[in-house]
Design an enzyme around this catalytic site. Structure first.
Site, short mmCIF file in Angstrom:
data_model
loop_
_atom_site.label_atom_id
_atom_site.label_comp_id
_atom_site.label_asym_id
_atom_site.label_seq_id
_atom_site.Cartn_x
_atom_site.Cartn_y
_atom_site.Cartn_z
CD GLU A 71 2.66 -1.06 -12.96
OE1 GLU A 71 1.98 -1.95 -13.43
OE2 GLU A 71 2.26 -0.33 -12.04
NE ARG B 214 -3.65 -0.12 2.47
CZ ARG B 214 -4.84 -0.26 1.92
NH1 ARG B 214 -5.20 -1.42 1.43
NH2 ARG B 214 -5.68 0.75 1.86
CD GLU C 2 -1.93 -4.50 -18.09
OE1 GLU C 2 -2.39 -3.35 -18.05
OE2 GLU C 2 -1.56 -5.10 -17.07
CD1 TRP D 210 2.69 5.54 -2.68
CD2 TRP D 210 1.17 7.17 -2.59
NE1 TRP D 210 2.60 6.11 -3.93
CE2 TRP D 210 1.67 7.11 -3.91
CE3 TRP D 210 0.19 8.11 -2.29
CZ2 TRP D 210 1.23 7.96 -4.92
CZ3 TRP D 210 -0.25 8.97 -3.30
CH2 TRP D 210 0.28 8.87 -4.60
CE LYS E 180 -1.98 -5.29 -6.38
NZ LYS E 180 -1.64 -5.46 -7.80
O1 M6R Z 1 -7.24 -1.97 -7.69
P1 M6R Z 1 -7.55 -1.44 -9.08
O2 M6R Z 1 -7.70 -2.53 -10.07
O3 M6R Z 1 -8.73 -0.51 -9.07
O4 M6R Z 1 -6.29 -0.58 -9.45
C1 M6R Z 1 -6.27 0.19 -10.61
C2 M6R Z 1 -4.86 0.65 -10.94
O5 M6R Z 1 -4.36 1.45 -9.91
C3 M6R Z 1 -3.91 -0.53 -11.15
O6 M6R Z 1 -4.38 -1.41 -12.13
C4 M6R Z 1 -2.52 -0.03 -11.56
O7 M6R Z 1 -2.58 0.57 -12.81
C5 M6R Z 1 -1.52 -1.20 -11.54
N1 M6R Z 1 -0.38 -0.86 -10.74
C6 M6R Z 1 -1.03 -1.56 -12.88
O8 M6R Z 1 -0.12 -2.62 -12.83
#
Ligand code: M6R
Length: 610
Positions: free
Chosen positions: A490, A27, A483, A75, A605
């Site tokens: 990232e 987190r 993706e 964070w 995350k």
């Molecule tokens: O928990 P969520 O699926 O809502 O999160 C959305 C994005 O924050 C998440 O997919 C982010 O882009 C990832 N770190 C990508 O790998």
């Protein structure tokens, strides 16, 4: 973002808090801190910048046992990453300690008022105002002081509070940031997420917004912000501690990539009935009339979940012939979207179920009377609880910040939803059965990709020095290009962009030279011939082309520089396979660059701030 953990009645307080904090590190990991009430009258604390491991060293001299304790992994939102901004934050007398996940939007105004009262702030954080407000309202009842303090706050919070004034008491309160209370016979624990408390208990109360909890070792009470006593539902979580261990894998991300065959089986288990040609979804609360009444589907999400949603848009339009959109939650929520009661279905997809923008967008649709459906991985998360009905992806806990198995599980869940709605609408039994059969083979096909990763590892070594990359795809594989690029940027910090392959010639082609690696997703599908032309355009400009294509397609090896092969499957399901080598590629490039794969810089995350 930020993880908090607290406990009362646990003997080895320090170890419990640090262990819990490590499980919440996904987190945020800018800094960490811990505070414990020692010998009933001293508030001992330690803070450090960086991972919890640093805090572990820093807090080595703290006693093991405290009456109550709280801890935090940060964070950063307000204030730089340094020790003074690390949580916990204290009141002036260091008698009250607070950890906080969320944002105090009116902190400037509150700070000014408190400074007028003579308070001297020690940090730049928004959180510190909470500690001083609690001190201001404390007149012999810590729970009441917290209740009054949080009523002054505008914004979001999940907080935990301890104080030397009441050494055996742990207080927590929630508004917009998740908190779960763990219940034991002679202890109580609190955390932002279940894994942090699983070692101690599986009996939990998920706090709702606007609730305050007062826990001692033997007892707890939950109150509303207007002081009404509540009777919360105690639930038993069926998550096991071993599900959050990474076994022999060096990183969670790699484990989660390899989890995919089994996680997809779990997404489909009990739902796909190839024998009877049925899809059974217990979650969505829509009858035949409701399904027939839907004239538009709006998929709303962020990041990887948005990319999965884009694939769903293609699926729903192709097979259900329902106009569909995929929207950034952050744009959608503020745009005064047009929602037509009963005719529009809004689908909110989120691995964590806590993403602030997706949650807010969902609330906006509900406010306007629209139908809402959630696709979440985390059971009992905020979106899962607030949405009208939904589907759990059952991918298992995802800890690596870079989302992998969540993506494939989301696409699979969306395909199931499409099939479930499709049989009521225009989907023929022939196509329905064909998709079901192909879906059933996906786990084995992912296993086949994962069994030999020699090529992807070799390619990753070549790409380690890259500075920029392009990812191109068409149709169902355009979202996969996005993706793949997101994964690469990232965790490897290489600037990578995804484009529809044909968009190249409208600008990005100017970037092509021999130093620009271009990943082209080119399975032998209905767009293949067009993608081949796009590849030729890049090769003509000396671009370094890496193609992801289907096994048996020998033609590409003579045209491009490197080829990665995946098994063949019908076009709409191809993203479930083409994404896998791209996940691996990002992983091995990041590894080759010596980067922190599971905890990339600046990220967290669950993005619980907007
Ligand atoms: O928990 P969520 O699926 O809502 O999160 C959305 C994005 O924050 C998440 O997919 C982010 O882009 C990832 N770190 C990508 O790998």
């Amino acid at each position: 973002m930020c993880g908090i953990v607290g406990c009362v009645g646990i003997d080895d307080t320090r170890t419990f808090l640090l262990t819990g904090l490590k499980l919440l590190e996904y987190r945020g990991y800018d800094s960490a801190g811990i505070a414990m009430v020692i010998n009933d009258h001293t508030l001992a604390h330690a803070k450090s910048v960086g991972y919890v491991a640093a805090l572990e060293r820093e807090s080595y001299s703290l006693p093991h046992s405290g009456t109550v304790g709280i801890a935090h992994t940060r964070w950063a939102t307000h204030g730089g990453v340094n020790v003074s901004n690390a949580h916990p934050h204290f009141d002036t007398n260091r008698a009250i300690a607070v950890v906080h996940n969320g944002i105090v939007e009116n902190h400037t105004a509150l700070r000014t008022l408190l400074e007028r009262d003579g308070v001297v702030f020690r940090s730049e954080t928004d959180t510190e105002v909470i500690a001083h407000l609690i001190a201001k309202f404390y007149h012999g009842d810590l729970c009441e002081a917290v209740r009054l303090a949080v009523r002054e706050i505008r914004g979001t919070f999940g907080i935990a509070v301890v104080s030397t004034h009441e050494p055996g008491v742990l207080i927590a309160a929630r508004m917009g940031s998740p908190l779960v209370l763990g219940i034991g016979d002679d202890f109580h624990v609190i955390a932002s997420d279940v894994p942090a408390i699983l070692a101690r208990t599986q009996q939990v109360v998920y706090l709702n917004d606007g609730e305050v909890v007062r826990a001692t070792k033997d007892d707890y009470q939950v109150l509303s912000l207007d002081k009404t006593p509540l009777t919360p539902e105690v639930q038993s979580v069926d998550q096991q501690l071993d599900s959050i261990e990474r076994g022999s894998f060096p990183h969670y991300m790699l484990k989660e990539i390899y989890d995919q065959p089994r996680s997809l089986e779990n997404t489909m288990r009990g739902r796909l009935k190839p024998e009877s040609g049925d899809v059974i979804l217990g979650g969505p609360r829509m009858d035949i009339d409701d399904i027939l009444a839907i004239e538009r589907v709006i998929f709303v999400a962020c990041g990887t979940s948005l990319h999965a949603s884009m694939i769903a848009k293609y699926l729903f339009e192709e097979f259900l012939r329902i106009p569909s959109e995929a929207e950034h939650a952050s744009e959608f929520r503020y745009r005064n979207p047009i929602i037509r009661r009963g005719r529009d279905l809004a689908v909110f997809t989120s691995q964590s179920g806590e993403t602030a923008d997706t949650l807010a967008a969902m609330r906006e649709v509900k406010r306007k009377g629209g139908r809402t459906l959630g696709i979440c991985n985390v059971v009992n998360s905020s979106i899962a609880r607030e949405v009208e009905s939904g589907i759990y992806t059952h991918a298992g806990i995802e800890i690596g910040v870079a989302s992998t198995k969540a993506f494939t599980a989301q696409v699979t869940a969306m395909a199931l939803l499409m099939l479930w709605m499709g049989r009521v609408r225009d989907l023929s039994s022939f196509v329905f059965t064909q998709i079901i059969e192909e879906l059933c083979h996906i786990p084995q096909k992912i296993d086949d990709i994962l069994i030999d990763t020699t090529d992807v590892k070799a390619l990753a070594e070549e790409l380690v020095p890259a500075k920029n990359m392009l990812y191109l795809g068409r149709g169902y594989n355009f979202p996969v290009a996005l993706e793949g690029a997101l994964k690469m940027k990232e965790i490897s910090y290489i600037h990578a962009e995804g484009y529809p392959a044909a968009e190249m010639k409208h600008g990005p082609i100017a970037l092509i030279d021999e130093n620009m690696p271009v990943v082209v997703i080119a399975p032998k599908d209905r767009t293949y011939a067009k993608v081949m032309s796009n590849i030729q355009e890049i090769k003509a400009r000396k671009g370094f082309v890496i193609a992801v294509t289907t096994e048996g397609n020998t033609e590409l090896a003579n045209v491009v520089d490197r080829v990665l092969y995946v098994p063949s499957v019908m076009d709409p399901l191809q993203p479930l396979l083409t994404v896998v080598p791209l996940q691996l590629l990002a992983y091995y490039v990041a590894l080759g660059r010596g980067l922190s794969v599971d905890k990339p810089r600046n990220l967290a995350k669950a993005v619980t701030v907007e």
